[in-house]
Design a protein around this motif. Structure first.
Motif, PDB file in Angstrom:
ATOM      1  N   MET A  65       0.844  -1.167   0.000  1.00 36.71           N
ATOM      2  CA  MET A  65       0.000   0.000   0.000  1.00 36.71           C
ATOM      3  C   MET A  65       0.897   1.240   0.000  1.00 36.71           C
ATOM      4  O   MET A  65       1.844   1.327   0.760  1.00 36.71           O
ATOM      5  CB  MET A  65      -0.878  -0.013   1.241  1.00 36.71           C
ATOM      6  N   ASP A  94      -2.788   5.867  -0.697  1.00 36.98           N
ATOM      7  CA  ASP A  94      -3.896   5.103  -0.152  1.00 36.98           C
ATOM      8  C   ASP A  94      -4.146   5.453   1.315  1.00 36.98           C
ATOM      9  O   ASP A  94      -5.276   5.447   1.784  1.00 36.98           O
ATOM     10  CB  ASP A  94      -3.634   3.599  -0.269  1.00 36.98           C
ATOM     11  N   THR A 106     -10.551  -7.205   9.900  1.00 40.02           N
ATOM     12  CA  THR A 106      -9.314  -7.948   9.685  1.00 40.02           C
ATOM     13  C   THR A 106      -8.502  -8.024  10.974  1.00 40.02           C
ATOM     14  O   THR A 106      -8.558  -7.122  11.808  1.00 40.02           O
ATOM     15  CB  THR A 106      -8.482  -7.305   8.559  1.00 40.02           C
ATOM     16  N   VAL A 118      -5.200  -8.245  10.980  1.00 40.29           N
ATOM     17  CA  VAL A 118      -3.911  -7.618  10.720  1.00 40.29           C
ATOM     18  C   VAL A 118      -4.151  -6.142  10.398  1.00 40.29           C
ATOM     19  O   VAL A 118      -4.953  -5.810   9.532  1.00 40.29           O
ATOM     20  CB  VAL A 118      -3.179  -8.313   9.539  1.00 40.29           C
ATOM     21  N   ASN A 174      -3.331  -2.588   8.802  1.00 38.65           N
ATOM     22  CA  ASN A 174      -2.557  -2.048   7.689  1.00 38.65           C
ATOM     23  C   ASN A 174      -2.248  -0.581   7.971  1.00 38.65           C
ATOM     24  O   ASN A 174      -2.616  -0.053   9.019  1.00 38.65           O
ATOM     25  CB  ASN A 174      -3.297  -2.255   6.363  1.00 38.65           C
ATOM     26  N   SER A 175      -1.614   0.096   7.038  1.00 39.15           N
ATOM     27  CA  SER A 175      -1.190   1.474   7.278  1.00 39.15           C
ATOM     28  C   SER A 175      -2.364   2.425   7.470  1.00 39.15           C
ATOM     29  O   SER A 175      -2.259   3.411   8.195  1.00 39.15           O
ATOM     30  CB  SER A 175      -0.280   1.948   6.144  1.00 39.15           C
ATOM     31  N   CYS A 176      -3.517   2.144   6.851  1.00 38.46           N
ATOM     32  CA  CYS A 176      -4.708   2.978   7.067  1.00 38.46           C
ATOM     33  C   CYS A 176      -5.159   2.900   8.521  1.00 38.46           C
ATOM     34  O   CYS A 176      -5.545   3.903   9.113  1.00 38.46           O
ATOM     35  CB  CYS A 176      -5.851   2.539   6.160  1.00 38.46           C
ATOM     36  N   HIS A 177      -5.107   1.703   9.086  1.00 34.29           N
ATOM     37  CA  HIS A 177      -5.494   1.545  10.483  1.00 34.29           C
ATOM     38  C   HIS A 177      -4.573   2.359  11.386  1.00 34.29           C
ATOM     39  O   HIS A 177      -5.042   3.052  12.294  1.00 34.29           O
ATOM     40  CB  HIS A 177      -5.433   0.070  10.896  1.00 34.29           C
ATOM     41  N   TYR A 178      -3.264   2.264  11.175  1.00 35.65           N
ATOM     42  CA  TYR A 178      -2.318   2.979  12.020  1.00 35.65           C
ATOM     43  C   TYR A 178      -2.483   4.491  11.894  1.00 35.65           C
ATOM     44  O   TYR A 178      -2.415   5.216  12.878  1.00 35.65           O
ATOM     45  CB  TYR A 178      -0.878   2.579  11.687  1.00 35.65           C
TER      46      TYR A 178
END
Length: 149
Positions: free
Chosen positions: A1, A5, A34, A36, A38-42
């Motif tokens: 990603m 994004d 999910t 795991v 991802n960068s959007c979550h962080y």
């Protein structure tokens, strides 16, 4: 990603019911089913934590929780460089701080645009911007002045 994004805003026309959903069409609700992250979550977690800290924190919290980790990053001040102003690639903590001033921007922009249309120079426009911010400072979130100092 890629970083594009991470910064992408998913417009929604109705409230999603998620925690901290602004319900104003700029909701960035990401799939949390999910296991795991991802960068959007962080990004969303850091921005949400920064917003909460700016809303209820005090000066000690700002220094210990927000500023200490930010200044430990090697290139933390890169988002303030003039050549990076318009590219909208901002760290989550910086975006949270900018959200404190965003309610004033449409009014100030309107004032400055009208002044430029009537013949104001660039110097006069900058003076109007500074005067507008100083007049509207009482309308901003108190956390903005605390974090600025």
């Amino acid at each position: 990603m890629n970083t594009d994004d991470v910064q992408k805003i998913i417009p929604k026309t109705e409230p999603c019911g998620s925690f901290l959903c602004p319900s104003d069409g700029i909701c960035k609700n990401v799939d949390i089913s999910t296991t795991v992250l991802n960068s959007c979550h962080y990004y969303d977690l850091a921005m949400s934590a920064s917003n909460v800290l700016l809303s209820i924190g005090n000066n000690i919290d700002f220094v210990d929780i927000l500023l200490a980790p930010v200044t430990k990053q090697e290139y933390w001040s890169k988002c303030f460089e003039r050549r990076h102003v318009w590219n909208q690639i901002r760290p989550s903590w910086y975006e949270a701080i900018l959200n404190l001033i965003s309610p004033l921007l449409p009014t100030i922009s309107y004032i400055v645009i009208n002044a430029v249309k009537t013949g104001a120079s660039m110097y006069q426009a900058m003076s109007i911007i500074l005067a507008s911010f100083s007049q509207f400072l009482e309308c901003t979130n108190p956390a903005l002045t605390k974090i600025a100092f």
